[in-house]
Structures are given as structure tokens and as C-alpha cells.
Design a protein around this motif. Structure first.
Motif, PDB file in Angstrom:
ATOM      1  N   THR A  71      44.228  38.672  60.375  1.00  0.00           N
ATOM      2  CA  THR A  71      43.158  39.126  59.672  1.00  0.00           C
ATOM      3  C   THR A  71      43.086  38.405  58.283  1.00  0.00           C
ATOM      4  O   THR A  71      44.042  37.496  57.883  1.00  0.00           O
ATOM      5  N   LEU A  72      42.217  38.472  57.477  1.00  0.00           N
ATOM      6  CA  LEU A  72      42.259  37.936  56.125  1.00  0.00           C
ATOM      7  C   LEU A  72      43.464  38.454  55.438  1.00  0.00           C
ATOM      8  O   LEU A  72      43.870  37.376  54.702  1.00  0.00           O
ATOM      9  N   GLY A  73      44.097  39.454  55.337  1.00  0.00           N
ATOM     10  CA  GLY A  73      44.922  40.017  54.711  1.00  0.00           C
ATOM     11  C   GLY A  73      46.274  39.294  55.320  1.00  0.00           C
ATOM     12  O   GLY A  73      47.180  39.074  54.336  1.00  0.00           O
ATOM     13  N   ARG A  74      46.523  38.991  56.439  1.00  0.00           N
ATOM     14  CA  ARG A  74      47.718  38.247  57.113  1.00  0.00           C
ATOM     15  C   ARG A  74      47.547  36.918  56.396  1.00  0.00           C
ATOM     16  O   ARG A  74      48.522  36.249  56.161  1.00  0.00           O
ATOM     17  N   LEU A  75      46.333  36.454  56.448  1.00  0.00           N
ATOM     18  CA  LEU A  75      46.211  35.120  55.711  1.00  0.00           C
ATOM     19  C   LEU A  75      46.687  35.046  54.447  1.00  0.00           C
ATOM     20  O   LEU A  75      47.360  33.884  54.064  1.00  0.00           O
ATOM     21  N   VAL A  76      46.357  35.791  53.567  1.00  0.00           N
ATOM     22  CA  VAL A  76      46.712  36.029  52.070  1.00  0.00           C
ATOM     23  C   VAL A  76      48.185  35.792  52.037  1.00  0.00           C
ATOM     24  O   VAL A  76      48.919  35.450  51.041  1.00  0.00           O
TER      25      VAL A  76
ATOM     26  N   ASP B  53      31.309  35.329  55.269  1.00  0.00           N
ATOM     27  CA  ASP B  53      32.007  36.376  55.348  1.00  0.00           C
ATOM     28  C   ASP B  53      33.440  36.819  55.700  1.00  0.00           C
ATOM     29  O   ASP B  53      34.055  36.816  56.608  1.00  0.00           O
ATOM     30  N   ALA B  54      34.072  36.241  54.613  1.00  0.00           N
ATOM     31  CA  ALA B  54      35.667  36.197  54.465  1.00  0.00           C
ATOM     32  C   ALA B  54      36.678  37.127  55.210  1.00  0.00           C
ATOM     33  O   ALA B  54      37.401  36.942  55.799  1.00  0.00           O
ATOM     34  N   THR B  55      36.032  38.540  54.951  1.00  0.00           N
ATOM     35  CA  THR B  55      36.814  39.679  55.644  1.00  0.00           C
ATOM     36  C   THR B  55      36.630  39.571  57.216  1.00  0.00           C
ATOM     37  O   THR B  55      37.218  40.435  57.818  1.00  0.00           O
ATOM     38  N   SER B  56      35.709  38.794  57.700  1.00  0.00           N
ATOM     39  CA  SER B  56      35.735  38.499  59.145  1.00  0.00           C
ATOM     40  C   SER B  56      36.924  37.810  59.549  1.00  0.00           C
ATOM     41  O   SER B  56      36.801  37.406  60.866  1.00  0.00           O
ATOM     42  N   TYR B  57      37.546  36.897  58.847  1.00  0.00           N
ATOM     43  CA  TYR B  57      38.300  35.964  59.166  1.00  0.00           C
ATOM     44  C   TYR B  57      39.339  36.427  60.279  1.00  0.00           C
ATOM     45  O   TYR B  57      39.882  37.391  60.236  1.00  0.00           O
TER      46      TYR B  57
ATOM     47  N   ASP C 130      41.423  44.848  55.434  1.00  0.00           N
ATOM     48  CA  ASP C 130      42.645  45.322  56.163  1.00  0.00           C
ATOM     49  C   ASP C 130      43.966  45.743  55.526  1.00  0.00           C
ATOM     50  O   ASP C 130      43.941  45.477  54.312  1.00  0.00           O
ATOM     51  N   GLU C 131      44.866  46.442  56.163  1.00  0.00           N
ATOM     52  CA  GLU C 131      45.935  46.946  55.551  1.00  0.00           C
ATOM     53  C   GLU C 131      46.739  46.065  54.980  1.00  0.00           C
ATOM     54  O   GLU C 131      47.473  46.325  53.955  1.00  0.00           O
ATOM     55  N   ALA C 132      46.694  44.603  55.597  1.00  0.00           N
ATOM     56  CA  ALA C 132      47.627  43.751  55.055  1.00  0.00           C
ATOM     57  C   ALA C 132      47.262  43.022  53.747  1.00  0.00           C
ATOM     58  O   ALA C 132      48.011  42.767  52.803  1.00  0.00           O
TER      59      ALA C 132
END
Length: 463
Positions: free
Chosen positions: A228-233, A215-219, A257-259
Motif C-alpha cells: 500500500t501507499l502507507g507501506r511505501l511511506v 492516483d497515489a493512494t491506489s499505489y 490505509d492504516e499504515a
């Protein structure tokens, strides 16, 4: 000068089955299911090698459907017939959720749970396993696992793109899904470890990295600071400047997320393709599945992504024949394929998994489920054709990553048929048309894009 698109590359004869990846190692692995399993099979091979294990096949199973379990059992029997003296160890989600099923098989020597399968000490202790069904089993309570230890690998054998685990487990309880009971609750890999692993794989020659999880978006919800997943990316793209192409595996769009949206809009190295865990097109069925999004949420998401990156493409999972699905409910799934423009559709005929709430609901006849699944696949084929038509009409030069067996992928994951002698690597091509669900070439490569000395990635099979 001959570049990566033109140079002939010899593959070791890979035998491929539906959803199965096979690899040749000191310890052989047979992998079913998701990209996370593919990554974990690398860690299994590394751990077993460190333990000094040999003459062993580790079967890394999938539990998503009853068919996945049946296929694993079938392949285990085949492996024993072809390799009568090899030790066979079964792990993965199906081993975690129904260890007794595999322990009862005379072909199986040991059954190992998901939290133990990537540890060297697990394989050092294999000689201590007994021979009765119960003594074969070493499976812990997966719900008690609170952390996911980083697993560093050097390569993903047989693949031109590399997968990196960022997360494991799931805190949600969709009524059809057995996976939380095979993977446990959500646990995230620390951001620094993810960046280190991505950097290592890029240094080893991989041009494309796929961040993957259950559930990658729960990162990040369980990590300090809750990244968040966006921050990780964004962090991966910033800290690993040599990465050329970054993708995500299947995501839950309602949790984006927004990121992550900012990364999609601002960094061309993030590839314009996402695979969405949609599951259905009707709001009532989504509610009965305990999904967290609505039909309207899904449509709004794909529209938003395409506004950020024209040409963005989508894949999706849809279930056919979920209990209580009427003809009208099913029609909304068919309509969603068209309205969302799902180019790459993965259809699951509903399969009741023991212990899930949906398995206790009134079930449909299997014939009806198969008929609806076939109609969904037909809708997916029509949607893919429209996507391919649009790709051809644009007529642009496309940067692709050549895989193997005469297939390359554009940035938005569209398959391109290329000469079988082209070896894995990036190059640029022009499109002539499409046939059989794939784009076709107009002419020779526009240019080779890999510098001299690009690492060649070979495919292999266990034998």
C-alpha cells in the motif's frame, strides 16, 4: 557565521506563469500542470539529452481543463515567435487526449504520447517524423500500457523540494475527468526503485521529497504482494534515514490505509499536511461525479488526522458549477470549506471535457460557474485567514524550508514571507503575524539548520 537563511543566492531570472514551470537545458522544457509532470519533464530532458537532441523545446501539457489546453497552445505560438528556428515537440496529457489539435498547429513539429515521452529512442527517431498533420503524431493506445518504468533523475531544477513518481494512471472513471484517457490505467513504480530514487535525491542535497502520482493512494494494487501507499511511506522513511521532510501530493482520502495513518502518527519527518481530492461537498453531486467518498467520510478523515497530529493542515480541490448543482448543493461545498478547515483551497470552475459523461449533462451558463467559483475562493480566503490566525496565536518557533522569491514553507505547508536574499534551505523562525495570505516574521532566524556545504538549488528558465 552566515547560514543558508542569510546568504544571498542568485537566481537565474525565472519567468513564471500560472501552472507553468520553465527550465533551461540542452533540450528545453515547458511544463504545465501537476507535480508528476514536473518530475517527468526531468526525465524528458534526460532522455532527450541521451539521444543527443538539441535546439528543441518539449512542451509537457496538461488536460485537466479546457483552459489548460488553451494556455498550452498560446505558449506554443509564443515560443515559435521568440524561437523561429527551434524544433517544438508537444507531449503530456493534452497531447495524448487530443493529438490532432496540436498536430494541426503549424508551430508544432511533432506530437508524442505520454508513454513515449521519457524514452531516449523516441527522440532519436524525431528526424523520421513527417511533416503532414497525421505524420507529426506518435501517440499509442495508453490503455494498453501495463507498467510504469522507473525514471531516475538527479535533481528537479528550479525547485527546493524534489518530486518522485510512485504511480501513474487511474482505474477510476469520475464523470468530469479526462485524465485516465491521458494517463491510462493505474500502474505503480516498484518500491525498491522509489527508495533508490529518494535516496539519490537526498544524497544530492534535497531536504524535502514529495511522493507523487495521478492516483497515489491506489499505489501497489498491481505489484506483487500488493503493498500500500502507507507501506511505501514507511519503507522510504526507514530505508532513507537522511530524509528530513516527506510529503505526499494530492490523495483520495477514502483510500488511505492504516499504515499511512501510523506513519503520520509516529514519524515527525512525515509533514503534517495533505492535499485532498474532495471535488464537492454534497453527497448527491459526489454520486453524480462517481466519487467514492461522502461528505461525512471527508469530515471524519480530517478529524482523524488532526487527532493524530495537532496542527495538521489541509488543502483541497473543489469544483464549482458541476452540471445539476443547485444552490443548495453549492452551499454544502461552501460549508465544507469551513467545517473541514480547508486552509489551501484550489477551485476549479467546471470545464466540460469532450468524451466525459459530465460533458453530456445539461451545462450551466459560464457566468454562473464563474460566480460560484469566486464565492468558493472567497470562502477559501476566509478559511486561510483563520488558519493563519491559529498559527500566529500558537506563537511557536517554526522550522521552515526557504524556497525562492522571498517565500518559505512551514511543516504544515503554510507560506511565510522572508527576505528575498535568503537562499533556499531549512532554518527556524518566529512568527509575528500575517498579511496577504502569508505568515510574517517576528525577527531574524532563530537558527540556521543546514550544515556547511548544503547544495544550492537554482531556478532557471528556458530561453
Amino acid at each position: 557565521m552566515v547560514g543558508p537563511c542569510r546568504s544571498r543566492h542568485r537566481f537565474v531570472g525565472a519567468r513564471r506563469g500560472s501552472g507553468v514551470s520553465e527550465t533551461l537545458r540542452p533540450v528545453k522544457t515547458l511544463t504545465f500542470g501537476c507535480r508528476l509532470n514536473i518530475y517527468e519533464s526531468e526525465a524528458i530532458s534526460k532522455a532527450a539529452g541521451e539521444a543527443g537532441l538539441s535546439d528543441t523545446l518539449v512542451v509537457n501539457t496538461c488536460a485537466v481543463t479546457a483552459e489548460a489546453v488553451r494556455s498550452a497552445r498560446q505558449q506554443i505560438r509564443k515560443a515559435r515567435r521568440e524561437n523561429p528556428n527551434i524544433r517544438i515537440v508537444v507531449s503530456g496529457c493534452a497531447a495524448q487526449t487530443e493529438p490532432e489539435t496540436f498536430a494541426a498547429m503549424p508551430e508544432v513539429d511533432a506530437v508524442i504520447g505520454n508513454d513515449l515521452k521519457t524514452r531516449a529512442e523516441t527522440y532519436r527517431s524525431l528526424p523520421d517524423f513527417g511533416v503532414t498533420d497525421s505524420e507529426k503524431i506518435r501517440v499509442n493506445d495508453i490503455m494498453s500500457v501495463r507498467e510504469t518504468a522507473p525514471q531516475m533523475v538527479d535533481s528537479i531544477e528550479g525547485h527546493t523540494r524534489a518530486f518522485v513518481q510512485v504511480q501513474n494512471g487511474c482505474d477510476h472513471r469520475c464523470t468530469f475527468c479526462i485524465i485516465p484517457y491521458g494517463r491510462g490505467n493505474s500502474r505503480s513504480v516498484p518500491m525498491g526503485a522509489v527508495v533508490e530514487q529518494v535516496g539519490k535525491l537526498v544524497d544530492n542535497g534535497y531536504r524535502e521529497i514529495v511522493l507523487t502520482g495521478v492516483d497515489a493512494t491506489s499505489y501497489g494494487a498491481d505489484l506483487p504482494g500488493k503493498p500500500t501507499l502507507g507501506r511505501l511511506v514507511q519503507t522510504v522513511l526507514r530505508e532513507v534515514p537522511g530524509i528530513e521532510r516527506l510529503r505526499l501530493s494530492s490523495i483520495d482520502s477514502i483510500e488511505v490505509d492504516e499504515a499511512l495513518m501510523e506513519a503520520v502518527a509516529s514519524d515527525r519527518r512525515f509533514m503534517p499536511y495533505l492535499h485532498l481530492s474532495l471535488q464537492h461537498g454534497d453527497n448527491l453531486i459526489l454520486k453524480r461525479m462517481k466519487r467514492r467518498h461522502s461528505r461525512e467520510d471527508a469530515l471524519a478523515f480530517v478529524e482523524a488526522m488532526r487527532s493524530l497530529r495537532p496542527g495538521f493542515a489541509f488543502g483541497a480541490d473543489l469544483i464549482a458549477g458541476f452540471p445539476t448543482e443547485t444552490d443548495e448543493h453549492f452551499q454544502r461545498s461552501l460549508d465544507l470549506v469551513d467545517e473541514a478547515g480547508i486552509a489551501f483551497l484550489h477551485v476549479f470552475p467546471y470545464s466540460p471535457r469532450p468524451g466525459t459523461p459530465a460533458a453530456r449533462m445539461p451545462q450551466f451558463d459560464r457566468g454562473l460557474i464563474k460566480e460560484r467559483a469566486a464565492r468558493l475562493r472567497e470562502a477559501g480566503t476566509r478559511s486561510l485567514d483563520r488558519h493563519l490566525d491559529a498559527m500566529v496565536s500558537r506563537g511557536a518557533v517554526h522550522d521552515v524550508l526557504v524556497e525562492r522569491n522571498g517565500i518559505a514553507r512551514t511543516e504544515n505547508f503554510t507560506p511565510v514571507r522572508v527576505p528575498a536574499e535568503w537562499r533556499p534551505g531549512p532554518c527556524s523562525i518566529r512568527i509575528a503575524g500575517h498579511s496577504d495570505g502569508m505568515l510574517t516574521l517576528l525577527d531574524e532566524p532563530v537558527r540556521d539548520r543546514a550544515p556547511a556545504g548544503t547544495r544550492e538549488i537554482e531556478a532557471a528558465t528556458w530561453r
